[in-house]
Write an enzyme that holds these catalytic residues in place. Structure first.
Site, PDB file in Angstrom:
ATOM      1  CB  CYS A  22     -19.828   6.654 -63.181  1.00  0.00           C
ATOM      2  SG  CYS A  22     -19.622   5.047 -63.467  1.00  0.00           S
ATOM      3  CG  HIS A  53     -15.231   7.496 -64.606  1.00  0.00           C
ATOM      4  ND1 HIS A  53     -15.505   8.254 -63.509  1.00  0.00           N
ATOM      5  CD2 HIS A  53     -15.774   6.262 -64.383  1.00  0.00           C
ATOM      6  CE1 HIS A  53     -16.264   7.295 -62.601  1.00  0.00           C
ATOM      7  NE2 HIS A  53     -16.226   6.104 -63.280  1.00  0.00           N
ATOM      8  CD  GLU A  99     -14.412  11.354 -64.302  1.00  0.00           C
ATOM      9  OE1 GLU A  99     -15.090  11.681 -65.109  1.00  0.00           O
ATOM     10  OE2 GLU A  99     -14.539  10.676 -63.206  1.00  0.00           O
TER      11      GLU A  99
HETATM   12  N1  GLN Z   1     -21.604   2.093 -58.178  1.00  0.00           N
HETATM   13  C1  GLN Z   1     -21.909   2.300 -59.496  1.00  0.00           C
HETATM   14  C2  GLN Z   1     -21.409   0.992 -60.297  1.00  0.00           C
HETATM   15  O1  GLN Z   1     -20.703   0.381 -59.807  1.00  0.00           O
HETATM   16  C3  GLN Z   1     -21.268   3.363 -60.135  1.00  0.00           C
HETATM   17  C4  GLN Z   1     -19.715   3.477 -60.113  1.00  0.00           C
HETATM   18  C5  GLN Z   1     -19.190   4.750 -60.395  1.00  0.00           C
HETATM   19  O2  GLN Z   1     -19.829   5.842 -60.240  1.00  0.00           O
HETATM   20  N2  GLN Z   1     -17.646   4.719 -60.631  1.00  0.00           N
HETATM   21  O3  GLN Z   1     -21.920   0.721 -61.215  1.00  0.00           O
END
Ligand code: GLN
Length: 538
Positions: free
Chosen positions: A384, A510, A512
């Site tokens: 992410c 994600h 995970e």
């Molecule tokens: N801050 C970033 C976004 O909102 C990544 C979010 C995250 O890593 N879950 O796109």
């Protein structure tokens, strides 16, 4: 089975007694005996969901397929049971009140005074029975967050009292988790706190049917007798929960203690089929007998609290067992990484993960971490924000787009390689408004991910607001950072790779959240394999 049975798990001492693990372990045993099971968590705080909470508060925010932002315990449920959870599996006081107040505004209470009893308690009871009424489950475990006796928990305990009464004996039971402290000076285990917490529960009209006693030392027969007598439970219903070296031992320990047996007895269900735990045991064997070791650096800014990256750490346990490798994860605080200390901090790493996150703090350290992995051919997995950082690093240091950034961190950046989508720009509410839940992604055939997943289309869970900016795609690809996963509906780039690097993958989603004991996530399995190769080549 025609009626769903309900199990409530309450806490008598402190909310960190790993109630969630006990609940998940019991459900695992019941599932291994052939019952269809699920677990739900009720959280007594006023936030509508944990999505807006800082990870320092309650640890990681877990995300389900249907896009619910939930308590991290749901992660344990999925990892243990390999059954997907949903919004219905996590309810907070905030959500309960929100829905009661919305009903009141719609006039659904016909002019009545709206009160905690019966309106809030009825809403809680409805939420508890929602999963049972789908007909998909024989047994629903409901874990009540917080500690018995807390002001916040009262409506939940009252709802449990009413449900137990309404559903009748054999259809609902209460498992109460307590602490048996060991007094070093006296060399003794003490039962008094347990007696008191059982009494506190009784004051609300709820009798504990089974006690699960957290302890650092074994509980003797005499002590079990004493606990049974003073807490008003059968002796077989006093279950010892001794400290375990890994949470994955807990189902086996609960089996030895007979927690599943006494539960089935009390619910009037058959315990004739022994639990089939073959797969679980073979996982444990591989987990405990690794043939080699790799060291992974986890770069994040919430590293002081291990729970912030719970699902990532557990995914490494699953992937390690799959590879028969011990994965040593070293947490490195991104705020303290800079050009001068990075070589020293990162020496000995066989793989680098840049963790998810929000906001500007610590991002320059994350970008340095990406550069180090890219330049030194160390396997890299960006999750992410970690994927977004990889794009920024590449834009800055390979393409020389000075000041390239995400517009989340720098609104004025000349090169917003990570940016908001048009539809996100008008959103001002923070709660529940990110790109959430499962989204499809088409994989490029000859890429790392194409081989790793070994399929054309995947579905992975998202939780972010910002996206890879497609305007820079041609430039990035020409310079060597390739998009290898694309959302078929929106065209958004979900995965990037550097083909000239041994193993460099960034994913906007994600992975995970989907790794379980039964099905370790292929991306983590492949990353650990790449790290192992790196350690051998050294
Ligand atoms: N801050 C970033 C976004 O909102 C990544 C979010 C995250 O890593 N879950 O796109």
């Amino acid at each position: 089975m025609d009626t769903t049975k309900y199990i409530f798990v309450t806490d008598g001492a402190s909310s960190s007694l790993v109630k969630g693990i006990i609940a998940a372990s019991l459900d695992k045993l019941l599932q291994a005996r052939g019952y269809r099971v699920t677990i739900q968590k009720l959280d007594p705080y006023i936030n509508v969901d944990p999505g807006t909470l800082n990870p320092y508060e309650h640890g990681e925010c877990y995300v389900t397929n249907d896009g619910a932002e939930t308590d991290l315990d749901l992660g344990h449920y999925e990892r243990f049971l390999n059954v997907a959870t949903s919004q219905a599996n996590n309810v907070t006081t905030g959500r309960i009140y929100q829905s009661v107040i919305e009903k009141e505004r719609r006039g659904e209470f016909l002019g009545k005074t709206v009160q905690v009893v019966p309106h809030i308690t009825n809403e809680i009871k409805d939420r508890v029975q929602l999963l049972g009424k789908t007909g998909e489950f024989d047994i629903v475990i409901t874990e009540i967050g917080g500690t018995v006796g807390d002001i916040e928990s009262l409506p939940y305990i009252e709802a449990v009292r009413q449900l137990k009464w309404e559903l009748g004996d054999n259809n609902a039971l209460v498992i109460h988790l307590t602490l048996i402290p060991y007094l070093k000076a006296a060399g003794e285990l003490k039962t008094k706190p347990t007696q008191h917490s059982v009494r506190t529960l009784m004051e609300s009209g709820v009798k504990a049917d089974i006690l699960v006693c957290r302890t650092e030392h074994h509980i003797s027969i005499e002590l079990r007798k004493k606990l049974a007598l003073f807490c008003n439970v059968q002796q077989e219903a006093v279950i010892e929960s001794i400290d375990a070296s890994t949470i994955y031992d807990v189902p086996i320990l609960m089996l030895e203690e007979g927690l599943d047996k006494i539960t089935l007895q009390k619910l009037n269900l058959s315990d004739a089929t022994p639990p089939d735990l073959e797969h679980w045991k073979s996982f444990l064997k591989r987990h405990k007998n690794p043939k080699s070791e790799v060291t992974i650096g986890l770069i994040g800014k919430y590293v002081e609290l291990q729970d912030s990256y719970k699902s990532i750490l557990e995914s490494f346990i699953h992937a390690g067992a799959e590879n028969e490798v011990k994965v040593k994860v070293i947490s490195i605080h991104s705020e303290y990484i800079n050009k001068t200390n990075i070589a020293e901090k990162f020496s000995g790493l066989n793989g680098i993960v840049v963790a998810p996150g929000f906001g500007e703090r610590g991002i320059e350290g994350k970008i340095e971490a990406v550069r180090y992995a890219r330049e030194n051919n160390i396997p890299y997995l960006g999750i992410c924000l970690g994927m977004q950082m990889a794009v920024i690093e590449f834009a800055r240091n390979v393409m020389h787009l000075e000041g390239a950034n995400s517009s989340e961190m720098d609104k004025e950046t000349p090169y917003p390689v990570i940016d908001l989508m048009e539809e996100q720009k008008s959103i001002t509410n923070k709660g529940g408004t990110m790109r959430l839940g499962a989204w499809k992604c088409d994989l490029k055939k000859d890429s790392i991910v194409g081989k790793v997943y070994n399929t054309k289309t995947i579905e992975e869970r998202h939780r972010h607001r910002y996206e890879y900016n497609d305007e820079y795609r041609d430039q990035l690809e020409a310079a060597g950072l390739v998009a290898t996963g694309i959302n078929p509906d929106t065209g958004l780039v979900e995965i990037i790779e550097i083909p000239s690097h041994p193993w460099f993958v960034g994913v906007q989603y994600h992975p995970e959240y989907k790794s379980t004991v039964v099905s370790p996530h292929p991306l983590f399995v492949a990353f650990v394999k790449a790290a192992l190769k790196h350690s051998k080549n050294k």
